[in-house]
Scaffold this active site. Sequence first.
Site, PDB file in Angstrom:
ATOM      1  CB  VAL A  63      -1.015   0.048   1.187  1.00 29.61           C
ATOM      2  CG1 VAL A  63      -2.019  -1.079   1.103  1.00 29.61           C
ATOM      3  CG2 VAL A  63      -0.292   0.073   2.524  1.00 29.61           C
ATOM      4  CE1 TYR A 163       0.090   1.859  14.444  1.00 30.59           C
ATOM      5  CE2 TYR A 163      -0.686   2.777  16.529  1.00 30.59           C
ATOM      6  CZ  TYR A 163      -0.835   1.884  15.490  1.00 30.59           C
ATOM      7  OH  TYR A 163      -1.897   1.005  15.478  1.00 30.59           O
TER       8      TYR A 163
HETATM    9  P1  NAD Z   1      -1.518  -7.212  11.906  1.00 30.94           P
HETATM   10  O1  NAD Z   1      -0.052  -6.897  11.979  1.00 30.94           O
HETATM   11  O2  NAD Z   1      -1.997  -8.466  12.526  1.00 30.94           O
HETATM   12  O3  NAD Z   1      -2.020  -7.151  10.390  1.00 30.94           O
HETATM   13  C1  NAD Z   1      -1.651  -6.093   9.562  1.00 30.94           C
HETATM   14  C2  NAD Z   1      -1.655  -6.600   8.141  1.00 30.94           C
HETATM   15  O4  NAD Z   1      -1.229  -5.529   7.289  1.00 30.94           O
HETATM   16  C3  NAD Z   1      -0.703  -7.764   7.902  1.00 30.94           C
HETATM   17  O5  NAD Z   1      -1.346  -8.811   7.205  1.00 30.94           O
HETATM   18  C4  NAD Z   1       0.403  -7.144   7.079  1.00 30.94           C
HETATM   19  O6  NAD Z   1       1.031  -8.051   6.174  1.00 30.94           O
HETATM   20  C5  NAD Z   1      -0.348  -6.049   6.328  1.00 30.94           C
HETATM   21  N1  NAD Z   1       0.553  -5.017   5.832  1.00 30.94           N
HETATM   22  C6  NAD Z   1       1.598  -4.436   6.479  1.00 30.94           C
HETATM   23  N2  NAD Z   1       2.220  -3.583   5.660  1.00 30.94           N
HETATM   24  C7  NAD Z   1       1.564  -3.612   4.480  1.00 30.94           C
HETATM   25  C8  NAD Z   1       1.757  -2.960   3.245  1.00 30.94           C
HETATM   26  N3  NAD Z   1       2.759  -2.105   3.055  1.00 30.94           N
HETATM   27  N4  NAD Z   1       0.893  -3.220   2.232  1.00 30.94           N
HETATM   28  C9  NAD Z   1      -0.142  -4.105   2.401  1.00 30.94           C
HETATM   29  N5  NAD Z   1      -0.354  -4.769   3.556  1.00 30.94           N
HETATM   30  C10 NAD Z   1       0.500  -4.521   4.585  1.00 30.94           C
HETATM   31  O7  NAD Z   1      -2.229  -5.927  12.555  1.00 30.94           O
HETATM   32  P2  NAD Z   1      -3.679  -5.798  13.207  1.00 30.94           P
HETATM   33  O8  NAD Z   1      -3.521  -5.887  14.665  1.00 30.94           O
HETATM   34  O9  NAD Z   1      -4.645  -6.672  12.513  1.00 30.94           O
HETATM   35  O10 NAD Z   1      -3.976  -4.257  12.900  1.00 30.94           O
HETATM   36  C11 NAD Z   1      -4.732  -3.842  11.782  1.00 30.94           C
HETATM   37  C12 NAD Z   1      -4.883  -2.323  11.843  1.00 30.94           C
HETATM   38  O11 NAD Z   1      -5.487  -1.948  13.070  1.00 30.94           O
HETATM   39  C13 NAD Z   1      -3.563  -1.571  11.768  1.00 30.94           C
HETATM   40  O12 NAD Z   1      -3.732  -0.395  11.003  1.00 30.94           O
HETATM   41  C14 NAD Z   1      -3.291  -1.222  13.204  1.00 30.94           C
HETATM   42  O13 NAD Z   1      -2.484  -0.068  13.324  1.00 30.94           O
HETATM   43  C15 NAD Z   1      -4.683  -0.989  13.729  1.00 30.94           C
HETATM   44  N6  NAD Z   1      -4.797  -1.160  15.164  1.00 30.94           N
HETATM   45  C16 NAD Z   1      -4.587  -2.374  15.748  1.00 30.94           C
HETATM   46  C17 NAD Z   1      -4.716  -2.487  17.124  1.00 30.94           C
HETATM   47  C18 NAD Z   1      -4.512  -3.801  17.844  1.00 30.94           C
HETATM   48  O14 NAD Z   1      -4.569  -3.812  19.056  1.00 30.94           O
HETATM   49  N7  NAD Z   1      -4.267  -4.892  17.155  1.00 30.94           N
HETATM   50  C19 NAD Z   1      -5.045  -1.369  17.892  1.00 30.94           C
HETATM   51  C20 NAD Z   1      -5.261  -0.158  17.254  1.00 30.94           C
HETATM   52  C21 NAD Z   1      -5.142  -0.065  15.892  1.00 30.94           C
END
Ligand code: NAD
Length: 253
Positions: A63, A163
């Site tokens: 992305v 972040y």
């Molecule tokens: P995760 O790391 O489990 O999954 C993230 C996914 O994004 C992975 O499959 C990864 O391969 C993909 N990704 C990373 N870089 C990429 C790129 N350049 N192009 C395409 N895909 C890419 O994370 P998650 O916990 O499922 O989090 C998802 C979203 O929610 C994120 O934006 C994260 O910041 C946000 N978030 C998560 C939490 C939490 O507690 N897990 C809390 C707040 C916000």
Amino acid sequence: MNVDNRVIAITGGARGLGLAMAERLGSKGARVALLDTHRDTLDKAVASLSERGIQAKGFVVDVSDEASVIEGFAAIKGELGPVSGCVNNAGITDDAMLVKAKEGEIEKRMSLSGWQRVIDVNLTGAFLCGREAATQMIEANHAGVIVNISSISKAGNMGQSNYAAAKAGIHALSVTWGKELARYNIRAATVAPGFVATEMTAAMRPDMLERIKQSVPLKDLGEPCHIAQSVAFVFENDYFTARIIECDGGLRL
Ligand code: NAD
């Protein structure tokens, strides 16, 4: 929007919250396009969705790379049709203090590359995918919904200059797009998760995780399905745009 039979792109959809969103929207009949960086994890995710009768297709896209995003969205349009929805969920962390010192001596600083990578994926990635998605929606002359996934860290969080800035910025995109795109019948909104049980949080130190749980009014981490439910709400509520849902168990940083 009734998502039945609509094409919805979900970035970072191969695991974690993105995959939970695909399950939720797919179970309501959406045809989901998962965008992620690795073919093998995409294939696994698509197989798990197919087992549940959900129509899904995986697209290898970085992305943060303009050409990759343009190519990926063109492929989605070619194989599934123009998107009606886009969830900008792909995100990474690369935590470091802005400046760390001991007894007046500088020990460490956040690197420019660490800053830039997080901004590129979490903020520029949302801009690039949002732009392609809105273009397809307008060209197809159909309604659209864009959901940007922010974080509780948007308020500012220690060790997360990169972040927090990206996650505050992504909400500013929702507000801007909500205003700009309403004339095309496109809504945009933000979902800001608190701490959710995924691989991202599993990578944290157990004692830190326990401290976080105790500080949440609901005394637990969220589950991916809670965030997916919030995303589905944005799709379904046609009067919701340019606003944010904070799904965090009541925690404030
Ligand atoms: P995760 O790391 O489990 O999954 C993230 C996914 O994004 C992975 O499959 C990864 O391969 C993909 N990704 C990373 N870089 C990429 C790129 N350049 N192009 C395409 N895909 C890419 O994370 P998650 O916990 O499922 O989090 C998802 C979203 O929610 C994120 O934006 C994260 O910041 C946000 N978030 C998560 C939490 C939490 O507690 N897990 C809390 C707040 C916000």
